[in-house]
Motif scaffolding. Structure first.
Motif, PDB file in Angstrom:
ATOM      1  N   THR A   1      27.796  25.188  42.896  1.00 30.41           N
ATOM      2  CA  THR A   1      28.551  24.280  42.032  1.00 30.41           C
ATOM      3  C   THR A   1      28.703  22.893  42.643  1.00 30.41           C
ATOM      4  OG1 THR A   1      30.624  25.174  42.952  1.00 30.41           O
ATOM      5  CG2 THR A   1      29.834  26.123  40.889  1.00 30.41           C
TER       6      THR A   1
ATOM      7  N   ILE B   1      28.877  32.460  38.951  1.00 26.43           N
ATOM      8  CA  ILE B   1      28.453  31.057  38.839  1.00 26.43           C
ATOM      9  C   ILE B   1      28.631  30.558  37.404  1.00 26.43           C
ATOM     10  CG2 ILE B   1      26.467  29.487  38.987  1.00 26.43           C
ATOM     11  CD1 ILE B   1      25.451  31.186  41.328  1.00 26.43           C
ATOM     12  N   LEU B   2      28.278  31.403  36.423  1.00 22.01           N
ATOM     13  CA  LEU B   2      28.427  31.011  35.020  1.00 22.01           C
ATOM     14  C   LEU B   2      29.890  30.760  34.675  1.00 22.01           C
ATOM     15  CD1 LEU B   2      27.190  30.634  32.201  1.00 22.01           C
ATOM     16  CD2 LEU B   2      27.512  33.092  31.827  1.00 22.01           C
TER      17      LEU B   2
ATOM     18  N   TYR C   1      23.728  40.659  42.621  1.00 16.52           N
ATOM     19  CA  TYR C   1      23.107  39.439  42.109  1.00 16.52           C
ATOM     20  C   TYR C   1      23.444  39.233  40.633  1.00 16.52           C
ATOM     21  CZ  TYR C   1      20.535  38.372  46.353  1.00 16.52           C
ATOM     22  OH  TYR C   1      20.208  38.027  47.649  1.00 16.52           O
ATOM     23  N   VAL C   2      23.592  40.307  39.891  1.00 15.05           N
ATOM     24  CA  VAL C   2      24.062  40.192  38.504  1.00 15.05           C
ATOM     25  C   VAL C   2      25.493  39.651  38.491  1.00 15.05           C
ATOM     26  CG1 VAL C   2      24.616  41.463  36.397  1.00 15.05           C
ATOM     27  CG2 VAL C   2      22.542  42.033  37.684  1.00 15.05           C
ATOM     28  N   GLU C   3      26.331  40.189  39.392  1.00 16.50           N
ATOM     29  CA  GLU C   3      27.703  39.693  39.512  1.00 16.50           C
ATOM     30  C   GLU C   3      27.725  38.233  39.944  1.00 16.50           C
ATOM     31  OE1 GLU C   3      30.068  43.793  40.793  1.00 16.50           O
ATOM     32  OE2 GLU C   3      29.266  42.462  42.346  1.00 16.50           O
ATOM     33  N   LEU C   4      26.833  37.875  40.857  1.00 20.61           N
ATOM     34  CA  LEU C   4      26.772  36.483  41.330  1.00 20.61           C
ATOM     35  C   LEU C   4      26.433  35.544  40.175  1.00 20.61           C
ATOM     36  CD1 LEU C   4      26.668  34.288  43.503  1.00 20.61           C
ATOM     37  CD2 LEU C   4      24.314  34.992  43.999  1.00 20.61           C
ATOM     38  N   SER C   5      25.492  35.946  39.327  1.00 19.82           N
ATOM     39  CA  SER C   5      25.143  35.126  38.161  1.00 19.82           C
ATOM     40  C   SER C   5      26.352  34.931  37.256  1.00 19.82           C
ATOM     41  CB  SER C   5      24.002  35.778  37.382  1.00 19.82           C
ATOM     42  OG  SER C   5      22.843  35.925  38.189  1.00 19.82           O
ATOM     43  N   ALA C   6      27.118  35.999  37.056  1.00 20.80           N
ATOM     44  CA  ALA C   6      28.315  35.908  36.221  1.00 20.80           C
ATOM     45  C   ALA C   6      29.369  35.009  36.863  1.00 20.80           C
ATOM     46  CB  ALA C   6      28.881  37.307  35.976  1.00 20.80           C
TER      47      ALA C   6
ATOM     48  N   MET D   1      28.514  30.659  45.332  1.00 24.47           N
ATOM     49  CA  MET D   1      28.991  29.936  44.153  1.00 24.47           C
ATOM     50  C   MET D   1      29.509  28.556  44.531  1.00 24.47           C
ATOM     51  SD  MET D   1      32.061  28.945  42.600  1.00 24.47           S
ATOM     52  CE  MET D   1      33.336  30.101  43.084  1.00 24.47           C
TER      53      MET D   1
ATOM     54  N   CYS E   1      31.159  27.503  36.318  1.00 22.06           N
ATOM     55  CA  CYS E   1      30.652  26.278  35.683  1.00 22.06           C
ATOM     56  C   CYS E   1      31.276  26.056  34.311  1.00 22.06           C
ATOM     57  CB  CYS E   1      29.134  26.345  35.561  1.00 22.06           C
ATOM     58  SG  CYS E   1      28.260  26.295  37.142  1.00 22.06           S
TER      59      CYS E   1
END
Length: 436
Positions: free
Chosen positions: A400, A333-334, A326-331, A396, A337
């Motif tokens: 997006t 998506i960031l 989930y930390v990787e997923l946040s990165a 992702m 974007c």
């Protein structure tokens, strides 16, 4: 009571029942998301995820395995490929050079900058997460392949989804809408080229194989340009004007599948063959081709493409994600974007586009949708993505794409009633996006 049918007959019957379930559930989810102001494609993707191990598979008895047994999945995959190849043909056909003609400098600047930033950030992210996703099915993925693939996946803008959003928001004939369509079209062509390179590197066992794939790819491009293109133009002109729609549809569909076979044989993915055939397909006579090719192929896609979402959904397992994922997923998506929104908005601002329109352009260029799913499935078939990475990238793509709905009403101006000179015709964008 035991069935009298053979195992093969039962498997085929199961596949037919699965297709029926896919159509109904996909339609219901699509209508639900449509009412929420989202593209139908998001609902169909969510339907695929819901029917897979992420939701239905968590229930007692694992209904996913019962409804979609292992024996049926190769058939479902084959069906989905037919719809996918026809869709990719339409995507290639939709690349209209006229949309690039107006404000060429800004269009090229937006496209190249958004791809460059997204690709660079994707490669940088790959260097951080590679160690945790280097092994796929017991084989180590070379870092170069993983990094190039992630960069290409981050660079994608979904032209068909974008076209549908512009149509729904009344932005098709505005300057920002025209600029977004033109930039997205160039983006996709460049991203497909990068992905083709990744596929060639992944398929090659050594430097000799890579040289062979490169040589065969150049030969394929030469044959398509020098031989197939003029032959196709002559046949289309003759058959279309004679008003023999069945003959033309069969001829073009056969060409799509043969071109896809050729690129697979060369060593790159079948979707590139379908896209290339669409790219060289004549655009005129426009009305005859719309009736005889575009509409029949889109109707076939309405039935077959939802199967592609189910096949994709069966590979998405949200329950398998860990806290670190989930930390990787946040990165992810960031990075996705920032790469597309900043990469598109910055050169547009520098070249004189108003700030409000530049921000709108950035949001539009960040939509990925179905096109991203196609890229991710290529990554799975090449053995580049493990289950967790595939799941995170699908999420992702959904995030997006869904962002555009709530953000655009705040950013977009009320469009003028007049048509911007050089803007694409409504039918072009609308027909390309009917599946979304």
């Amino acid at each position: 009571m035991q069935s009298l049918a053979s195992n093969s007959e039962l498997t085929i019957a199961t596949v037919l029942a699965d297709v029926a379930i896919v159509l109904i559930v996909g339609h219901l989810f699509g209508r639900w998301l449509r009412r929420m102001g989202q593209p139908v494609v998001i609902g169909e993707i969510l339907a695929g995820i819901a029917l897979g191990p992420s939701l239905l598979g968590l229930l007692p008895g694992n209904p996913t395995e019962v409804i979609f047994p292992a024996a049926a999945r190769p058939y479902l995959s084959a069906i989905s490929q037919v719809g996918l190849l026809l869709f990719m043909f339409l995507v290639g056909w939709e690349f209209d050079r006229r949309v690039v003609a107006r404000r060429k400098v800004m269009t090229l600047s937006v496209s190249l900058a958004s791809i460059a930033l997204a690709f660079t950030l994707g490669v940088g992210l790959a260097s951080l997460i590679y160690a945790d996703h280097a092994m796929v099915a017991g084989k180590r993925v070379p870092f170069v392949v993983f990094a190039l693939f992630l960069g290409a996946a981050m660079s994608i803008t979904a032209f068909p989804v974008l076209a549908r959003i512009l149509k729904d928001r009344g932005l098709v004939n505005t300057e920002v809408g025209t600029l977004a369509l033109a930039s997205a079209a160039i983006d996709d062509v460049l991203a497909w080229c990068i992905l083709a390179l990744v596929a060639a590197i992944a398929a090659a066992r050594d430097g000799t194989d890579l040289i062979q794939i490169a040589a065969l790819s150049l030969a394929y491009v030469a044959v398509m340009s020098a031989v197939v293109r003029p032959l196709l133009a002559a046949v289309v002109r003759r058959v279309a004007l004679l008003n023999r729609p069945a003959n033309l549809a069969i001829f073009v569909a056969a060409g799509v599948f043969l071109s896809s076979f050729a690129t697979t044989w060369v060593g790159i993915h079948a979707i590139f063959g379908a896209f290339a055939f669409g790219f060289i397909m004549p655009r005129e006579p426009a009305e005859e081709l719309r009736q005889q090719i575009r509409e029949p192929f889109e109707n076939i896609g309405m039935v077959l493409l939802p199967v592609f979402f189910i096949v994709t959904g069966l590979g998405v397992d949200i329950a398998s994600l860990t806290l670190a994922n989930y930390v990787e997923l946040s990165a992810i998506i960031l990075v996705a974007c920032v790469g597309k929104t900043i990469g598109a908005a910055t050169p547009a601002l520098a070249l004189g586009l108003p700030g409000r329109d530049a921000r709108t352009l950035g949001i539009l260029m960040n939509t990925r949708g179905l096109t991203e799913l196609i890229v991710l499935n290529v990554g799975v078939s090449l053995g580049v993505l493990d289950k967790q990475m595939f799941t995170m990238m699908v999420i992702m793509a959904l995030v997006t794409t869904a962002m555009a709905g709530p953000l655009l009403p705040k950013l977009a101006r009320t469009p003028p009633t007049g048509r911007v000179p050089g803007a694409p015709r409504d039918s072009l964008a609308a027909n390309a996006a009917k599946r979304t």
